[in-house]
Scaffold this motif. Structure first.
Motif, PDB file in Angstrom:
ATOM      1  N   VAL A  22       0.826  -1.206   0.000  1.00 40.08           N
ATOM      2  CA  VAL A  22       0.000   0.000   0.000  1.00 40.08           C
ATOM      3  C   VAL A  22       0.858   1.253   0.000  1.00 40.08           C
ATOM      4  CG1 VAL A  22      -1.687   1.324   1.283  1.00 40.08           C
ATOM      5  CG2 VAL A  22      -1.922  -1.151   1.120  1.00 40.08           C
ATOM      6  N   PHE A  23       1.779   1.355   0.969  1.00 39.87           N
ATOM      7  CA  PHE A  23       2.492   2.616   1.144  1.00 39.87           C
ATOM      8  C   PHE A  23       3.589   2.832   0.103  1.00 39.87           C
ATOM      9  CE2 PHE A  23       1.193   2.026   5.744  1.00 39.87           C
ATOM     10  CZ  PHE A  23       0.079   2.822   5.576  1.00 39.87           C
ATOM     11  N   VAL A  24       4.129   1.745  -0.458  1.00 38.89           N
ATOM     12  CA  VAL A  24       5.201   1.921  -1.431  1.00 38.89           C
ATOM     13  C   VAL A  24       4.715   1.606  -2.847  1.00 38.89           C
ATOM     14  CG1 VAL A  24       7.541   1.272  -2.071  1.00 38.89           C
ATOM     15  CG2 VAL A  24       6.917   1.408   0.338  1.00 38.89           C
ATOM     16  N   LEU A 187      -4.696   8.656   4.069  1.00 34.91           N
ATOM     17  CA  LEU A 187      -3.796   7.903   3.198  1.00 34.91           C
ATOM     18  C   LEU A 187      -2.692   8.809   2.670  1.00 34.91           C
ATOM     19  CD1 LEU A 187      -3.133   5.266   1.765  1.00 34.91           C
ATOM     20  CD2 LEU A 187      -4.575   6.008  -0.113  1.00 34.91           C
ATOM     21  N   GLY A 188      -3.072  10.037   2.270  1.00 35.12           N
ATOM     22  CA  GLY A 188      -2.087  10.986   1.761  1.00 35.12           C
ATOM     23  C   GLY A 188      -1.012  11.284   2.791  1.00 35.12           C
ATOM     24  N   LEU A 189      -1.447  11.501   4.033  1.00 36.64           N
ATOM     25  CA  LEU A 189      -0.480  11.824   5.089  1.00 36.64           C
ATOM     26  C   LEU A 189       0.436  10.633   5.362  1.00 36.64           C
ATOM     27  CD1 LEU A 189      -2.733  13.857   7.533  1.00 36.64           C
ATOM     28  CD2 LEU A 189      -0.939  14.700   6.011  1.00 36.64           C
ATOM     29  N   PHE A 193       4.485  10.377   4.955  1.00 37.60           N
ATOM     30  CA  PHE A 193       5.368   9.927   6.030  1.00 37.60           C
ATOM     31  C   PHE A 193       6.329   8.849   5.531  1.00 37.60           C
ATOM     32  CE2 PHE A 193       5.994   6.845   9.545  1.00 37.60           C
ATOM     33  CZ  PHE A 193       6.782   7.646  10.364  1.00 37.60           C
ATOM     34  N   PHE A 194       5.781   7.873   4.765  1.00 40.98           N
ATOM     35  CA  PHE A 194       6.640   6.787   4.305  1.00 40.98           C
ATOM     36  C   PHE A 194       7.670   7.265   3.295  1.00 40.98           C
ATOM     37  CE2 PHE A 194       3.995   4.068   6.647  1.00 40.98           C
ATOM     38  CZ  PHE A 194       4.718   2.902   6.812  1.00 40.98           C
ATOM     39  N   ASN A 195       7.281   8.243   2.447  1.00 41.06           N
ATOM     40  CA  ASN A 195       8.247   8.774   1.497  1.00 41.06           C
ATOM     41  C   ASN A 195       9.334   9.563   2.208  1.00 41.06           C
ATOM     42  OD1 ASN A 195       7.686   7.928  -1.164  1.00 41.06           O
ATOM     43  ND2 ASN A 195       5.789   9.108  -1.081  1.00 41.06           N
ATOM     44  N   LEU A 197      10.404   8.956   5.243  1.00 44.17           N
ATOM     45  CA  LEU A 197      11.294   7.967   5.852  1.00 44.17           C
ATOM     46  C   LEU A 197      12.312   7.457   4.836  1.00 44.17           C
ATOM     47  CD1 LEU A 197       9.332   5.439   8.081  1.00 44.17           C
ATOM     48  CD2 LEU A 197      11.022   7.136   8.757  1.00 44.17           C
ATOM     49  N   LYS A 198      11.836   7.158   3.608  1.00 50.04           N
ATOM     50  CA  LYS A 198      12.673   6.586   2.580  1.00 50.04           C
ATOM     51  C   LYS A 198      13.742   7.594   2.164  1.00 50.04           C
ATOM     52  CE  LYS A 198      12.258   4.284  -1.881  1.00 50.04           C
ATOM     53  NZ  LYS A 198      12.829   5.294  -2.770  1.00 50.04           N
ATOM     54  N   GLU A 199      13.315   8.857   2.000  1.00 48.33           N
ATOM     55  CA  GLU A 199      14.241   9.893   1.577  1.00 48.33           C
ATOM     56  C   GLU A 199      15.330  10.107   2.623  1.00 48.33           C
ATOM     57  OE1 GLU A 199      12.759  14.007   0.358  1.00 48.33           O
ATOM     58  OE2 GLU A 199      12.286  12.643  -1.304  1.00 48.33           O
ATOM     59  N   ARG A 200      14.886  10.073   3.892  1.00 50.95           N
ATOM     60  CA  ARG A 200      15.830  10.274   4.978  1.00 50.95           C
ATOM     61  C   ARG A 200      16.881   9.163   4.974  1.00 50.95           C
ATOM     62  NH1 ARG A 200      15.364  10.059  11.346  1.00 50.95           N
ATOM     63  NH2 ARG A 200      15.073   7.894  10.792  1.00 50.95           N
ATOM     64  N   LYS A 201      16.405   7.942   4.719  1.00 55.82           N
ATOM     65  CA  LYS A 201      17.312   6.793   4.716  1.00 55.82           C
ATOM     66  C   LYS A 201      18.325   6.926   3.574  1.00 55.82           C
ATOM     67  CE  LYS A 201      17.029   1.906   4.460  1.00 55.82           C
ATOM     68  NZ  LYS A 201      16.137   0.888   3.898  1.00 55.82           N
TER      69      LYS A 201
END
Lengths: 216, 200
Positions: A22-24, A187-189, A193-195, A197-201
């Motif tokens: 879902v999130f990715v 869902l948008g929020l 959040f997941f994007n 997290l990914k960018e930070r990583k």
């Protein structure tokens, strides 16, 4: 061709987190938005999808050598539809109240692109063991995503979780959260959040690389 | 190595076999779960009848044949019926009338209790609805709205008024934000009344 070494743990965590359906991958949006207005609905929907995905992946992977590739998609759909119908009847017998709330969305699991996608992309090309592990991971990821959305929406929309009131009488429920717009907003929020997290990583990994270059 | 193409009979056989097995599994699960599902539906209906007719402990199905109400065991297909509710001594308490009609999103099916002596609606229960969660679903979640139907005069006709404006015994306080759903419930009851009341 050198065999890529498969690691069961990696395959599992891939579905649950890194490639969360879902999130990715942003798959299965229809049940995601439609039935997550309470934590219980989300959990039962996630559970039903879980069962269908794991059982289908097991059978598709076991039977992959007997299914001619010209009719593979139709055969996958037959397998998936069988498990969906079984789930539908079983839920109606065991949990009639929740079944009534979920309504048409249980039969619609057949059309969940995440399930057919996993059969075609993974179960049909891998051993039974990894197909099941992959299905378990993806299904857990889907369940986790549905539950996050359902819990947030019920908490803000009704001030409750699983029907238990958590706030005092002074809390005015945000009705919009249990209506469709609330689903899209939440869902948008969560996607945001997941994007993030990914960018930070990625950024941290880049910084680490640079540090290694500067200090040999 | 060249992989030979499977013939069409092989393809048909594969799909046929898959379909056959799938059908077998579905039919057996259907047969296994059917008794539980039917029993649950009957139980829900029975509980609803006893709820909308306070004091009733037994029920019978009544159909309207040849100008009068007749108790039947099985209701014929397409035949309209009401429930007669009796207390422990077998005295008729009232009738539970099923009604249905369009709501805000989908058909609302409901059951309401009617006492012919007092000419009053004495209870209402929504059996099936798809009203908006949080707004329209208050037609069964909001105890205050449901209690409107505990002693409601049916003459001349039930009307909806703004919440808090109820003054006459035939008026119903609508739900704020769900006027259409509230009105739909009242309309369904009025329609069923027109059809049934002269028969009691």
């Amino acid at each position: 061709m050198p065999e890529k070494k498969q690691d069961a743990y990696q395959e599992f965590i891939k579905g649950l987190w890194r490639d969360n359906p879902v999130f990715v991958q942003v798959l299965g949006m229809c049940p995601m938005l439609a039935v997550t207005n309470s934590a219980m609905n989300a959990l039962v929907m996630g559970g039903a999808t879980f069962f269908v995905l794991v059982a289908s992946s097991f059978f598709v992977s076991s039977l992959k050598n007997w299914i001619p590739k010209q009719v593979r998609i139709s055969t996958y759909i037959i397998i998936i539809a069988t498990f969906v119908t079984v789930t539908d009847f079983t839920l109606e017998a065991l949990m009639p109240k929740v079944h009534k709330e979920l309504g048409a969305f249980i039969p619609l699991i057949v059309a969940n692109c995440m399930i057919l996608g996993r059969q075609e992309a993974f179960a049909a090309r891998n051993s039974v063991r990894f197909a099941v592990v992959d299905a378990l991971g993806m299904a857990s990821g889907f369940l986790f995503a549905l539950f996050s959305l359902g819990a947030v929406r019920e908490l803000l929309g009704e001030g409750a979780l699983f029907g238990y009131k958590l706030f005092s009488e002074n809390f005015e429920p945000w009705v919009i959260m249990i209506l469709p717009p609330g689903g899209f907003i939440t869902l948008g929020l969560l996607l945001l959040f997941f994007n993030w997290l990914k960018e930070r990583k990625d950024r941290l990994a880049q910084q680490l690389d640079q540090m290694e270059i500067e200090a040999p | 190595m060249k992989v030979s193409e499977p013939g069409s009979s092989r393809l048909v056989a594969t799909l046929g076999l898959a379909g056959l097995l799938s059908g077998l599994i579905i039919v057996s699960v259907f047969e296994a779960t059917l008794p539980t599902i039917t029993a649950y539906k009957a139980k829900v209906l029975q509980e609803a009848v006893f709820k909308v007719l306070p004091g009733s402990t037994q029920l019978q199905r009544l159909v309207y044949r040849d100008g009068r109400l007749t108790p039947v065991e099985e209701v014929g297909k397409g035949e309209e019926f009401v429930f007669g509710g009796q207390d422990a001594q077998g005295v008729l308490v009232g009738y539970a009338i099923p009604g249905s009609g369009p709501g805000f999103q989908d058909t609302i099916r409901l059951l309401y209790g009617y006492q012919p002596k007092q000419r009053k609606v004495v209870g209402m229960e929504i059996l099936e609805s798809r009203e908006t969660p949080g707004l329209g679903d208050k037609i069964y979640k909001d105890a205050e709205f449901v209690s409107n139907f505990d002693a409601l005069s049916v003459e001349p006709e039930i009307v909806t008024v703004k919440r808090g404006a109820k003054a006459a015994p035939n008026e119903v306080d609508a739900i704020t934000g769900a006027t259409i759903s509230s009105k739909a419930v009242v309309r369904i009851i009025n329609q069923a009344n027109q059809q049934w009341l002269q028969r009691f």
